[in-house]
Design a protein around this motif. Structure first.
Motif, PDB file in Angstrom:
ATOM      1  N   THR A 280       5.368   1.670   0.874  1.00  0.00           N
ATOM      2  CA  THR A 280       4.438   2.793   1.721  1.00  0.00           C
ATOM      3  C   THR A 280       5.433   4.140   1.751  1.00  0.00           C
ATOM      4  O   THR A 280       6.292   4.109   2.001  1.00  0.00           O
TER       5      THR A 280
ATOM      6  N   SER B 284       0.830  -1.326  -0.032  1.00  0.00           N
ATOM      7  CA  SER B 284      -0.009  -0.049  -0.065  1.00  0.00           C
ATOM      8  C   SER B 284       0.894   1.349   0.252  1.00  0.00           C
ATOM      9  O   SER B 284       1.683   1.537   0.905  1.00  0.00           O
TER      10      SER B 284
ATOM     11  N   CYS C 191       9.641   5.706   4.107  1.00  0.00           N
ATOM     12  CA  CYS C 191       8.450   6.528   4.246  1.00  0.00           C
ATOM     13  C   CYS C 191       8.564   7.975   4.059  1.00  0.00           C
ATOM     14  O   CYS C 191       9.393   8.645   4.393  1.00  0.00           O
TER      15      CYS C 191
ATOM     16  N   LYS D 128      -0.225   4.363   0.761  1.00  0.00           N
ATOM     17  CA  LYS D 128      -0.612   4.819   1.826  1.00  0.00           C
ATOM     18  C   LYS D 128      -1.586   4.312   2.959  1.00  0.00           C
ATOM     19  O   LYS D 128      -2.430   3.377   2.507  1.00  0.00           O
ATOM     20  N   ILE D 129      -1.011   4.093   4.275  1.00  0.00           N
ATOM     21  CA  ILE D 129      -1.683   3.385   5.278  1.00  0.00           C
ATOM     22  C   ILE D 129      -2.390   4.626   6.206  1.00  0.00           C
ATOM     23  O   ILE D 129      -1.835   5.434   6.613  1.00  0.00           O
TER      24      ILE D 129
END
Length: 891
Positions: free
Chosen positions: A560, A533, A585, A535-536
């Motif tokens: 991510t 993913s 990130c 974006k979490i």
């Protein structure tokens, strides 16, 4: 008495029955073979906050309750959770003198066996009838001391008679003759043999509402107990580990895997598959396909008779589901087509539990488990060659009555999963298979268009059961991957969501918003999905400490770029663990941190591989000392941070010198910083003003909303604005007491040719008519680059605002956004306003909310908006229809 106890022990230990694959291993076999592992228990309060440590075993919980002189103990748990085995072990232990020796006599009953009794008894004759090993003399003596008696009642859920005291005339006299149901009810309610101890085992049932006592909830086998059980079952450690890993991955997320009976079934079928050199199952359906193949082979039936048996099982399963009956009479069994199979006890026991004599018309038949009942229904549906019923009709018919039916249909619709059964039973009905596939695709695609989490998750479960990645990609196309919050998932849902994500290969956004209890097992199951993913979102969530390493692992090894943990009360200790995965990130939003976390964040920022571009730390108690650690990290050549959110972080002027030095260092990549609601004050602003005119400062956006500034800071800020090195494009000074003199100084500086400010916030800054006049002059002057201006909450009225109307009509004005909320504007200004907006070549948004405009202004504003711009305001309900006619107006 010793002789009677020995007879009791021999009676329990001697059993002619045999274990069955679906029925589980007999309790006495478990005890005799030293394979006994006690299930875990918990109170209702403990279950809500279960972490996994220090829960009592079922044996310990029962012994503790009985030792505390509790007169009624109710052991409650699902079928197969180990209640009967625990009670049998308790009675055997008492008879051997190992425990509970405070009881002189123990009477053990299986309530299911009492259903057919229709005789009248006194209590003594009843006990003698059921416990012939006790002589009349011993029974007579025993009943004189009730406090030394323990009555053990098993399978209360199978008891067909009522325990409602209003139904019976409860007995109080030992010599009173009554029916068996009345005697049992009298014992359980304590009117007969008052002072005796009662131990009851049951699944959750309506009988419990009539009983009072201490309740022991059986959790069954959790992961540690399953591990121990598999190691006991498989003599080879490697085989035990391999089998356990497969079960946990394939089935371990289902609640029924806590059942010791189910664990025995799994181990038994796994061993048979391993011995035959076959692969272990990948889905629940494959597990039951293997079970069905094993059982049919054991019966050595022809293909035709095997199909007849499956058809009969399917009819019985449908009847039990629709009628909500757990058992069927012999007459009903004949109607299902079991005539040829009821001649042999062995062939019936393989699939069903038989109560009573097989040859008696009073016998009853039931499935060993709900799981097998529904699998038989699904299998028989696909085996049926008749065209009379569609999948949709069949599912609607059994809706709400069969939990796993469509899951089994999904699994059996796949050729690789049903093939072992087709070898034994012949080919399935291809028309029904095709019908199911079409139903699955159309229903899934329709559900994906809706924003109903539970419906989407259910179809994810079906796709997981199909275990066909190509089918997932066919159904969930890129256009169908809509955003939805999947917060508050159970472990089963996490596994299904993860499977779908892995099949798709990527996820733009994994929204787990408002997950109230993100536990270790759930996080572990979602690691692949999180890693895929971009974006979490875990905002407003509660994360257990055990979940953080798995989240860190997903970040460390995945793709991510954004992680949102805002309002999630993460805390310093959890952030420290999370920091091990934050190297790649680019955006991080975290909450509930203190100064203690800043060293860990600084370590992330200065890592050679750090990719963190945006760090949102709003509403964290960092303090000056913590922020100064971050400022030091911002000077690292490896730090790539460009956007720093520090809204309400307990900062003061004391840390602004460190920030100023960082901005002037030439090493910081910082472009945006938000210092909203920090006590910066004039002294802090003075330090920042010096850095803002430094040639090495790269800052482009500064937010000082509500930062305790006064007009005293405006002279220094004005000097900085006049500097040729000033780089800020956006400056928000709203909700500060700048006053007339201070803002007039700023207006003078803003008129400097080449001043780059494009967005300025002056909401509630105590602005006056003179300031608005100067702002109007600035906007018309031809040097200002302002495109966005907010002057709301300054009470200058129509006269002050007229300077702004004149400005936006001027060809030199570049304003695109103007916010004038709560300026005390009236209907009198609307003519000038409309003329100005019509003349403007650039204005696209005008915020007029919460002024004194009335319904009389609406026609003119609607006419204006039909041509161009967006206007915001609050109007009366009677003009809503007119407002609705213009889609450009938002109110």
């Amino acid at each position: 008495q010793e002789c009677s106890v020995q007879l009791l022990l021999e009676n329990i230990l001697r059993s002619d029955a045999t274990s069955t694959l679906l029925g589980g291993q007999l309790p006495i076999h478990v005890i005799n073979n030293s394979q006994y592992i006690s299930p875990l228990t918990a109170s209702a309060e403990v279950k809500k906050t279960y972490v996994g440590d220090n829960l009592p075993s079922l044996d310990d919980a029962i012994h503790t309750a009985l030792s505390d002189n509790i007169k009624t103990v109710m052991v409650v748990g699902p079928a197969g959770s180990g209640k009967t085995t625990a009670l049998t072990k308790l009675v055997v232990g008492w008879a051997k003198g190992e425990h509970l020796q405070n009881f002189s006599y123990v009477f053990h009953f299986c309530l299911r066996e009492l259903n057919s009794l229709d005789e009248m008894f006194s209590l003594e004759t009843f006990l003698s009838h059921r416990h012939g090993h006790f002589t009349p003399e011993i029974l007579s003596l025993a009943l004189q001391e009730p406090e030394k008696l323990l009555f053990v009642f098993d399978e209360l859920d199978q008891y067909k008679h009522s325990l409602d005291p209003a139904v019976h005339t409860l007995c109080t006299d030992l010599s009173q003759v009554a029916s068996e149901p009345c005697l049992v009810a009298s014992l359980l309610h304590g009117t007969l043999l008052k002072g005796a101890t009662i131990l009851v085992a049951t699944t959750p049932t309506g009988h419990l509402e009539f009983l009072n006592g201490t309740r022991v909830e059986v959790l069954g086998f959790l992961k540690p107990q399953r591990k121990a059980y598999f190691e006991e079952f498989f003599t080879d450690p490697a085989s035990a580990n391999s089998a356990l890993i497969n079960m946990e991955r394939t089935l371990g997320f289902y609640n029924f895997c806590t059942s010791p009976r189910f664990c025995w079934t799994v181990c038994s079928i796994y061993k048979s598959l391993v011995d035959a050199g076959e692969s272990l199952p990948e889905t629940l359906t494959q597990m039951f396909v293997s079970i069905m193949v094993h059982l049919i082979r054991a019966l050595s039936l022809t293909e035709a008779r095997s199909r007849d048996l499956v058809a009969a099982l399917g009819r019985m399963a449908s009847h039990c589901c629709l009628e909500q009956h757990s058992s069927c009479t012999k007459e009903e069994m004949y109607s299902f087509g079991f005539q040829q199979f009821l001649t042999s006890q062995t062939s019936v026991d393989v699939f069903l539990r038989v109560e009573g004599d097989l040859e008696s018309d009073a016998g009853a038949f039931s499935f060993h488990s709900q799981l097998m009942q529904e699998f038989s229904l699904a299998l028989s549906f696909f085996m049926d060659k008749s065209p009379c019923q569609s999948v949709k009709e069949m599912l609607e018919k059994h809706e709400g009555r069969a939990k796993f039916l469509d899951l089994y249909l999904a699994g059996l619709s796949e050729p690789t999963q049903r093939r072992p059964l087709e070898i034994l039973l012949g080919e399935f009905n291809s028309d029904r298979i095709l019908d199911f596939k079409q139903w699955l695709k159309s229903s899934s695609q329709k559900t994906l268009k809706d924003f109903y989490k539970d419906r989407q998750l259910h179809f994810f479960h079906l796709l997981h059961q199909c275990h066909n990645p190509s089918l997932v990609k066919e159904i969930i196309t890129p256009s169908a991957r809509i955003g939805i919050s999947y917060g508050g998932l159970g472990l089963q849902d996490c596994v299904a969501l993860n499977y779908v994500t892995v099949c798709l290969g990527e996820m733009e956004q994994l929204n787990l918003y408002s997950t109230k209890d993100f536990m270790e097992e759930e996080a572990e199951s979602l690691v692949p999905a999180m890693a895929l993913s971009e974006k979490i979102i875990l905002s407003q969530s509660s994360l257990r400490t055990g979940s953080i390493p798995h989240l860190a692992s997903a970040l460390r090894n995945g793709r991510t770029k954004e992680l949102d943990l805002s309002y999630s009360h993460l805390g310093d200790a959890k952030l420290k663990i999370l920091c091990t995965g934050l190297r790649d990130c680019q955006l991080l939003t975290v909450c509930k941190l203190t100064e203690a976390c800043c060293g860990d964040l600084a370590s992330v920022l200065t890592s050679q591989n750090s990719q963190l571009h945006v760090l949102d730390l709003m509403f964290n108690d960092l303090g000056d000392q913590g922020f100064m650690q971050l400022c030091q990290a911002l000077r690292s050549p490896y730090c790539k941070l460009q956007d720093l959110e520090l809204h309400t972080c307990d900062l003061t002027a004391g840390s602004m010198e460190a920030l100023s030095a960082t901005l002037c260092s030439g090493q910081s990549e910082l472009r945006e910083i938000n210092l909203t609601q920090n006590a910066i004050g004039d002294r802090g602003m003075e330090l920042l003003s010096k850095s803002l005119q430094h040639p090495r400062c790269k800052l482009q956006c500064l937010n000082l909303y509500d930062s305790q500034l006064t007009g005293g800071c405006c002279a220094g800020l004005s000097e900085a604005l006049k500097s040729e090195h000033w780089s800020l494009l956006e400056l928000d000074l709203s909700v500060n007491e700048l006053g007339q003199e201070g803002v007039l100084l700023l207006c003078e500086a803003l008129s400097r040719p080449g001043c780059p400010i494009e967005k300025l916030g002056l909401t509630r800054c105590e602005l006056t008519y003179s300031v608005f006049k100067e702002l109007g002059s600035l906007l018309r002057g031809g040097t200002s680059r302002l495109k966005s201006l907010s002057v709301s909450l300054n009470s200058v009225g129509d006269q002050g605002a007229k300077h702004l109307w004149d400005a936006i009509a001027h060809p030199h004005c570049l304003l695109e956004v103007l916010e004038v909320e709560m300026l005390q504007l009236t209907d009198a200004c609307v003519g000038d306003l409309c003329a100005a907006v019509s003349a403007s070549k650039t204005l696209r948004s005008l915020d007029l909310r919460n002024n004194l405009l009335t319904n009389a202004s609406v026609p003119a504003l609607v006419q204006l908006m039909e041509d161009s711009h967006n206007i915001y305001n609050d109007f009366g309900e009677d003009v809503f229809e007119m407002l609705d006619s213009c889609s450009k107006i938002r109110y």
